[in-house]
Design a protein around this motif. Structure first.
Motif, PDB file in Angstrom:
ATOM      1  N   HIS A  34       0.973  -1.250  -0.047  1.00  0.00           N
ATOM      2  CA  HIS A  34      -0.152   0.217  -0.028  1.00  0.00           C
ATOM      3  C   HIS A  34       0.765   1.157   0.088  1.00  0.00           C
ATOM      4  O   HIS A  34       0.462   2.144  -0.444  1.00  0.00           O
ATOM      5  CB  HIS A  34      -0.890  -0.084   1.437  1.00  0.00           C
ATOM      6  CG  HIS A  34      -2.071  -0.950   1.036  1.00  0.00           C
ATOM      7  ND1 HIS A  34      -2.954  -1.183   2.101  1.00  0.00           N
ATOM      8  CD2 HIS A  34      -2.502  -1.861   0.028  1.00  0.00           C
ATOM      9  CE1 HIS A  34      -4.040  -1.952   1.683  1.00  0.00           C
ATOM     10  NE2 HIS A  34      -3.426  -2.479   0.436  1.00  0.00           N
ATOM     11  N   THR A  35       1.964   1.159   0.886  1.00  0.00           N
ATOM     12  CA  THR A  35       2.967   2.261   0.807  1.00  0.00           C
ATOM     13  C   THR A  35       3.494   2.623  -0.487  1.00  0.00           C
ATOM     14  O   THR A  35       3.548   3.719  -0.960  1.00  0.00           O
ATOM     15  CB  THR A  35       4.160   2.138   1.745  1.00  0.00           C
ATOM     16  OG1 THR A  35       3.498   1.666   3.102  1.00  0.00           O
ATOM     17  CG2 THR A  35       5.125   3.090   1.617  1.00  0.00           C
ATOM     18  N   ALA A  36       3.876   1.481  -1.358  1.00  0.00           N
ATOM     19  CA  ALA A  36       4.328   1.671  -2.644  1.00  0.00           C
ATOM     20  C   ALA A  36       3.359   2.317  -3.698  1.00  0.00           C
ATOM     21  O   ALA A  36       3.638   3.258  -4.410  1.00  0.00           O
ATOM     22  CB  ALA A  36       5.069   0.567  -3.020  1.00  0.00           C
ATOM     23  N   ILE A  37       2.044   1.942  -3.473  1.00  0.00           N
ATOM     24  CA  ILE A  37       1.208   2.252  -4.365  1.00  0.00           C
ATOM     25  C   ILE A  37       0.906   3.743  -4.075  1.00  0.00           C
ATOM     26  O   ILE A  37       0.473   4.516  -5.018  1.00  0.00           O
ATOM     27  CB  ILE A  37      -0.310   1.315  -4.170  1.00  0.00           C
ATOM     28  CG1 ILE A  37       0.011   0.204  -4.772  1.00  0.00           C
ATOM     29  CG2 ILE A  37      -1.451   2.192  -4.976  1.00  0.00           C
ATOM     30  CD1 ILE A  37      -1.116  -0.804  -4.184  1.00  0.00           C
ATOM     31  N   THR A  38       0.759   4.142  -2.759  1.00  0.00           N
ATOM     32  CA  THR A  38       0.472   5.707  -2.303  1.00  0.00           C
ATOM     33  C   THR A  38       1.573   6.671  -3.158  1.00  0.00           C
ATOM     34  O   THR A  38       1.217   7.707  -3.604  1.00  0.00           O
ATOM     35  CB  THR A  38       0.193   5.581  -0.742  1.00  0.00           C
ATOM     36  OG1 THR A  38      -0.717   4.889  -0.450  1.00  0.00           O
ATOM     37  CG2 THR A  38      -0.225   7.087  -0.330  1.00  0.00           C
TER      38      THR A  38
END
Length: 209
Positions: A34-38
């Motif tokens: 989720h961090t990478a996507i954000t």
């Protein structure tokens, strides 16, 4: 000093309950994904934001060079981009719109009347310049926040039973009449010379006094 502060209107117990009841954040591999996507979304939006600012700067530069800029930038809450859009859609050929009604009809803000025998129906005008209609309705709808005359026309239309889009079109029709006169006379909009606005202001002042 931070611009975010606690107003005191909500009981601290309620705030604490909301915080403790909030769903827990993702952890582990799911959190990393989720961090990478954000981060990707943030990076993309940052680039888009920079391009928007660059385009707005270019629009302002081109608008500043136009002979009619003083007319459209003088309109309430027109700004630079909205003024440029109105100018681009209306143009600068006065002969194209010899009357305000000609501009009103092309913008689709005048109702369409259809008659067959004894039947007469007044409805929405579908045949129009939709880009022009969108531009004038966007301007008219936002001008409610800065002009008591505009707000009064809008709320009168709502009280007659019109929904928001219809009320905005009613206001846009009146707005186009004002724009057309300024445009044909080559003068900036001056609220002190707008007689309908001044009458409304005087009425409000007399009511208060």
């Amino acid at each position: 000093m931070s611009s975010v502060a606690y107003s005191g209107r909500t009981n601290p117990v309620v705030l604490h309950t909301h915080l403790t009841a909030a769903p827990r954040g993702a952890v582990g591999d799911k959190a990393a994904a989720h961090t990478a996507i954000t981060e990707s979304f943030v990076a993309a939006l940052t680039v888009v934001g920079k391009q928007i600012k660059a385009l707005e700067a270019q629009i302002s530069t081109q608008l500043a060079r136009h002979a009619d800029r003083h007319i459209f930038t003088s309109l309430p809450r027109s700004g630079q981009v909205r003024a440029a859009r109105l100018l681009a859609e209306i143009g600068d050929c006065r002969a194209k719109f010899p009357t305000a009604e000609a501009l009103i009809c092309l913008a689709g803000t005048a109702p369409s009347t259809r008659q067959s025998g004894k039947s007469r129906v007044v409805g929405f005008r579908w045949a129009c310049d939709k880009q022009l209609r969108d531009a004038v309705c966007d301007f008219a709808g936002d001008s409610i926040k800065a002009n008591p005359w505009a707000a009064n026309l809008y709320w009168q239309a709502r009280q007659r039973g019109h929904d928001h889009p219809h009320a905005v079109r009613v206001l846009a029709r009146a707005r186009i009449t004002v724009i057309w006169h300024c445009w044909h006379d080559g003068v900036a909009y001056d609220p002190t010379k707008h007689r309908a606005l001044q009458r409304l202001i005087n009425q409000d002042q007399q009511a208060v006094g």
